[in-house]
Write a protein that holds these residues in place. Structure first.
Motif, mmCIF file in Angstrom:
data_model
loop_
_atom_site.group_PDB
_atom_site.id
_atom_site.type_symbol
_atom_site.label_atom_id
_atom_site.label_comp_id
_atom_site.label_asym_id
_atom_site.label_seq_id
_atom_site.Cartn_x
_atom_site.Cartn_y
_atom_site.Cartn_z
ATOM 1 N N ALA A 113 10.438 20.461 85.923
ATOM 2 C CA ALA A 113 9.806 20.362 87.362
ATOM 3 C C ALA A 113 8.350 19.871 86.938
ATOM 4 N N SER A 114 8.376 20.683 85.622
ATOM 5 C CA SER A 114 6.549 19.563 85.997
ATOM 6 C C SER A 114 6.763 18.062 85.454
ATOM 7 N N MET A 115 7.949 17.956 84.436
ATOM 8 C CA MET A 115 8.050 16.683 84.197
ATOM 9 C C MET A 115 6.776 15.994 83.023
ATOM 10 N N THR A 116 6.354 17.474 82.383
ATOM 11 C CA THR A 116 5.751 16.895 81.028
ATOM 12 C C THR A 116 6.045 16.447 80.143
ATOM 13 N N PRO A 117 5.200 14.181 80.257
ATOM 14 C CA PRO A 117 5.900 13.586 78.672
ATOM 15 C C PRO A 117 6.199 14.195 77.626
ATOM 16 N N LEU A 118 7.775 13.847 77.358
ATOM 17 C CA LEU A 118 7.754 13.971 75.526
ATOM 18 C C LEU A 118 6.841 12.983 74.924
ATOM 19 N N ILE A 119 7.046 13.291 74.090
ATOM 20 C CA ILE A 119 7.012 12.654 72.703
ATOM 21 C C ILE A 119 7.548 11.973 71.801
ATOM 22 N N ILE A 120 7.452 10.924 72.100
ATOM 23 C CA ILE A 120 9.069 9.355 71.696
ATOM 24 C C ILE A 120 8.279 8.898 70.508
ATOM 25 N N THR A 121 9.084 8.689 69.665
ATOM 26 C CA THR A 121 8.749 7.132 69.064
ATOM 27 C C THR A 121 10.300 5.845 68.038
ATOM 28 N N ASP A 122 9.023 4.922 68.280
ATOM 29 C CA ASP A 122 9.744 3.615 68.083
ATOM 30 C C ASP A 122 11.072 3.939 67.534
ATOM 31 N N ALA A 123 11.988 3.831 68.298
ATOM 32 C CA ALA A 123 13.365 3.754 66.902
ATOM 33 C C ALA A 123 13.295 3.265 65.625
ATOM 34 N N SER A 124 12.577 1.756 65.449
ATOM 35 C CA SER A 124 12.579 1.418 64.245
ATOM 36 C C SER A 124 11.208 1.780 63.599
ATOM 37 N N THR A 125 9.701 1.779 63.599
ATOM 38 C CA THR A 125 8.595 2.060 62.788
ATOM 39 C C THR A 125 8.975 3.801 62.614
ATOM 40 N N GLY A 126 9.269 4.183 63.787
ATOM 41 C CA GLY A 126 8.515 5.712 64.104
ATOM 42 C C GLY A 126 7.294 5.914 64.583
ATOM 43 N N LEU A 127 6.367 4.844 65.208
ATOM 44 C CA LEU A 127 5.688 4.908 65.947
ATOM 45 C C LEU A 127 5.138 5.592 66.880
ATOM 46 N N ILE A 128 4.601 6.651 67.400
ATOM 47 C CA ILE A 128 4.737 7.411 68.735
ATOM 48 C C ILE A 128 4.281 5.963 69.587
ATOM 49 N N LEU A 129 5.150 6.147 70.616
ATOM 50 C CA LEU A 129 5.274 5.378 71.897
ATOM 51 C C LEU A 129 4.374 5.852 72.868
ATOM 52 N N ALA A 130 4.098 4.934 74.293
ATOM 53 C CA ALA A 130 3.188 5.199 75.277
ATOM 54 C C ALA A 130 4.550 6.416 75.881
ATOM 55 N N ASN A 131 3.991 7.024 76.533
ATOM 56 C CA ASN A 131 4.828 7.654 77.477
ATOM 57 C C ASN A 131 3.642 8.798 78.404
ATOM 58 N N PRO A 132 3.917 7.203 79.791
ATOM 59 C CA PRO A 132 5.077 6.404 80.351
ATOM 60 C C PRO A 132 4.894 5.587 79.291
ATOM 61 N N THR A 133 6.848 5.157 79.226
ATOM 62 C CA THR A 133 6.326 3.578 78.517
ATOM 63 C C THR A 133 6.737 2.080 79.373
ATOM 64 N N PRO A 134 6.835 1.123 79.512
ATOM 65 C CA PRO A 134 6.950 0.021 80.095
ATOM 66 C C PRO A 134 7.973 -0.615 80.437
ATOM 67 N N THR A 135 8.937 -0.724 80.722
ATOM 68 C CA THR A 135 9.454 -2.016 81.524
ATOM 69 C C THR A 135 9.294 -3.298 81.326
ATOM 70 N N ASN A 136 10.558 -4.535 81.338
ATOM 71 C CA ASN A 136 10.392 -5.685 81.437
ATOM 72 C C ASN A 136 10.508 -6.171 82.379
ATOM 73 N N ALA A 137 10.534 -7.396 83.280
ATOM 74 C CA ALA A 137 10.421 -7.966 84.594
ATOM 75 C C ALA A 137 12.271 -7.602 84.586
ATOM 76 N N ASN A 138 13.360 -7.478 83.699
ATOM 77 C CA ASN A 138 14.905 -7.394 83.853
ATOM 78 C C ASN A 138 14.612 -5.592 83.964
ATOM 79 N N GLY A 139 14.221 -4.385 83.329
ATOM 80 C CA GLY A 139 14.094 -3.087 83.976
ATOM 81 C C GLY A 139 14.690 -2.757 82.368
ATOM 82 N N PHE A 140 14.398 -3.567 81.285
ATOM 83 C CA PHE A 140 14.207 -3.256 79.770
ATOM 84 C C PHE A 140 13.050 -2.365 79.092
ATOM 85 N N GLY A 141 13.504 -1.635 78.230
ATOM 86 C CA GLY A 141 12.222 -1.378 77.327
ATOM 87 C C GLY A 141 12.536 -0.976 76.013
ATOM 88 N N SER A 142 12.049 0.171 75.474
ATOM 89 C CA SER A 142 12.032 0.422 74.218
ATOM 90 C C SER A 142 13.521 1.135 73.611
#
Length: 630
Positions: free
Chosen positions: A35-64
């Motif tokens: 219910a608190s919607m605490t951001p999870l720690i997520i990583t880039d699937a190809s590099t393993g680097l931590i991604l920003a969360n919230p994470t951006p989408t592009n003009a077509n609604g796609f993200g990482s």
């Protein structure tokens, strides 16, 4: 099965109507039921680097494409919508459970296989939450339960009359099957235009090295900025690391653009991704250089990627990577090697062939005969060479164009493409801001200089310290052109000396009412286009302020009025200068220490550009900050 769990590329859409997508949004990813919607720690699937969360989408609604260490399903919210994402492993476990349930109730092996495939397809399509992606779900489910993927896809999009096809349609419904058919059976192609090059506007704009004068060179941050601001083509130079990864870097070494040293080919991918491409420019974040895999995954579906193999042996690996990512229709090969061009054309790719200065070798005819449809030459080429390329009827680009005046000149000659390190500025026709971006710690768009080294930014001030042998001239493009140039406007700025010049008669200048942003240097004895007509506020280190008018034929003339006598500058301190322009004249005043005002009645110059200059060739470090146009 323990994690990490790999998730598909983010597609943030309304689960109730997938035609409504969260475009250019920030998507918060959190644990289901939190219910608190605490951001999870997520990583880039190809590099393993931590991604920003919230994470951006592009003009077509796609993200990482991303991963989470322990969860096989996550919740998301953003852009006015919310839903869940299911990992590949989570979908597999659901599929296996569905298959087991189907097999337990099957009456025969043939019936069990059909029902299992249908059940798995339904389960995966529901998990994805998008009927148009159900074909891709079918392929994934088929692989999980052992059925051939092409059989499942064909049943949905090409040959629904097979037994498996009839079973699937009976399960998911004819309406859903029709939608899947329209999506061409592969959700990946849902993201990609079949012919992005054919849909390029004219003129089209290219982010040279990702827009190297507005962001870290050849970094994902630079490419994202270019894509988000509407630049048509993203350009990168591709090399191999020691472990075979394809990465973006122009030079053979990492020395110029990163905090590292040594050859690119001596770095493994983990070491390469630990470099900071922002280390030598004003930038607050650590920004690793990009990999080709990252570029293909994130931008291939929405932008043309113009990629240059820095050695001929890299070409096939680049093309294989594009085809593996299913974005080959988005890729254009850049080269000045005729053999590379021929090899790329033979594999069905468009080629952007470039010459540096002269177009003598290889001949234009030989390049065109090789099947090349895009020709390019540097901005230093002669008008005759540009005209020769235009006369071929092929699409011609000039690179690297950094000023709007240069843009206008080559477009008038029939050039269709503009490649630039300042693409957002060069493309624009209006000012983007009323004040500088230096206070925010970045150059901003369109900061042009007459020197090879760009200025530093310290505490919100632009620092001009390139003294050796020449003056230093800056065009603050993001605040230009001044919309009210024919009327009334005010220029406010602070200026000072970090280190005083030995000769206190040396000056900081504000040139204003200039007709364009073209490059010039008052010290040159030959300005082929003449000097740009403008006014010049000449503020000497000893405090004297003089006003000049620059004429096209002779350069500075004047002074136009008597000198203003103000206190001498103190190292490290700033003075505030205010210039007010009206339809009939202008005033110049140093407001921090004096009430004296220089008033000039003259309306000869009414251009909409300004320049800032450190007029000292020997020593002295000049500073400008708090530039505001009002």
């Amino acid at each position: 099965m323990p994690g990490p769990y790999i998730f598909k590329q983010i597609f943030a859409a309304d689960p109730a109507n997938t035609s409504n997508v969260a475009t250019n949004a920030s998507i918060l990813i959190f644990a289901p039921g939190d219910a608190s919607m605490t951001p999870l720690i997520i990583t880039d699937a190809s590099t393993g680097l931590i991604l920003a969360n919230p994470t951006p989408t592009n003009a077509n609604g796609f993200g990482s494409t991303f991963a989470h260490a322990t969860l096989d399903q996550v919740a998301w919210e953003g852009g006015g919508f919310s839903g869940t994402f299911e990992s590949y492993q989570g979908m597999k476990e659901e599929a296996v459970a569905a298959r087991a349930a189907a097999q337990a109730s099957a009456q025969s092996a043939e019936t069990a296989a059909a029902e299992a495939t249908a059940t798995v397809t339904e389960a995966l399509a529901g998990a994805v939450g998008d009927a148009q992606a159900a074909a891709a779900a079918a392929a994934a489910s088929a692989a999980l339960v052992g059925a051939p993927a092409d059989v499942i896809t064909a049943a949905l999009v090409g040959n629904p009359e097979t037994a498996t096809g009839r079973a699937l349609i009976a399960t998911i419904g004819q309406a859903t099957a029709d939608k899947i058919t329209q999506s061409q059976g592969d959700a990946r192609y849902q993201q990609s235009s079949p012919d992005l090059l054919a849909k390029l506007p004219i003129p089209y704009y290219i982010a040279h090295r990702g827009g190297a004068n507005m962001a870290p060179e050849q970094s994902m941050e630079g490419f994202r900025i270019a894509a988000a601001t509407g630049i048509d083509i993203l350009e990168a130079d591709i090399q191999r690391t020691a472990d075979g990864a394809l990465v973006a870097m122009h030079d053979d070494t990492v020395n110029r653009t990163t905090d590292g040293t040594g050859l690119v080919s001596d770095y493994t991918l983990p070491a390469f991704l630990s470099l900071n491409a922002a280390a030598k420019i004003p930038w607050k974040n650590v920004s690793p250089p990009a990999t080709l895999q990252q570029m293909l995954a994130e931008f291939g579906p929405q932008r043309v990627l113009q990629i240059e193999p820095k050695d001929a042996g890299t070409l096939d690996a680049m093309l294989d990577a594009a085809e593996t990512a299913h974005v080959e229709n988005s890729v254009q090969i850049e080269t000045n090697n005729l053999a590379v061009a021929q090899a790329a054309v033979a594999r069905g790719y468009e080629v952007w062939f470039f010459w540096n200065i002269s177009i003598a070798s290889p001949s234009v005819a030989s390049v065109v005969a090789a099947g090349v449809n895009y020709l390019a030459v540097s901005a230093g080429a002669t008008d005759a060479d540009i005209s020769t390329l235009v006369a071929t009827g092929k699409s011609v680009t000039v690179y690297a164009v950094e000023r709007r005046s240069e843009r206008d000149r080559v477009l008038a000659m029939g050039v269709q493409g503009i490649s630039s390190d300042n693409p957002v500025y060069v493309k624009a026709t209006k000012a983007m801001r009323k004040r500088d971006s230096w206070i925010q710690g970045v150059w901003g768009h369109g900061l042009n200089t007459n020197r090879t080294v760009r200025p530093k930014i310290e505490n919100g001030a632009l620092v001009l310290d390139q003294s050796a042998g020449a003056i230093e001239i800056i065009t603050p493009g993001e605040v230009l052109p001044i919309a009210a140039a024919a009327g009334t406007y005010t220029i406010d700025l602070d200026l000072g000396w970090k280190t005083l010049p030995t000769d206190m008669a040396k000056a900081l200048q504000v040139n204003f009412a200039i007709d364009s942003d073209r490059n010039y240097d008052f010290q040159r004895t030959n300005n082929p286009d003449g000097y740009p007509e403008c006014y010049q506020a000449h503020v000497r280190a000893n405090g004297s302020i003089e006003i000049y008018r620059v004429t096209k034929a002779t350069g500075s003339t004047g002074p136009m009025t008597g000198n203003l006598s103000t206190p001498a500058f103190v190292a490290g301190n700033f003075a505030h200068l205010r210039i007010t322009v009206t339809p009939t004249g202008f005033t110049v005043q140093r407001t921090d220490t004096s009430s004296a005002v220089a008033t000039v009645t003259d309306a000869t110059c009414r251009g909409s550009y300004i320049r800032l200059t450190r007029f000292s060739t020997a020593d002295g470090v000049g500073m400008f900050k708090n530039l505001v146009i009002s």
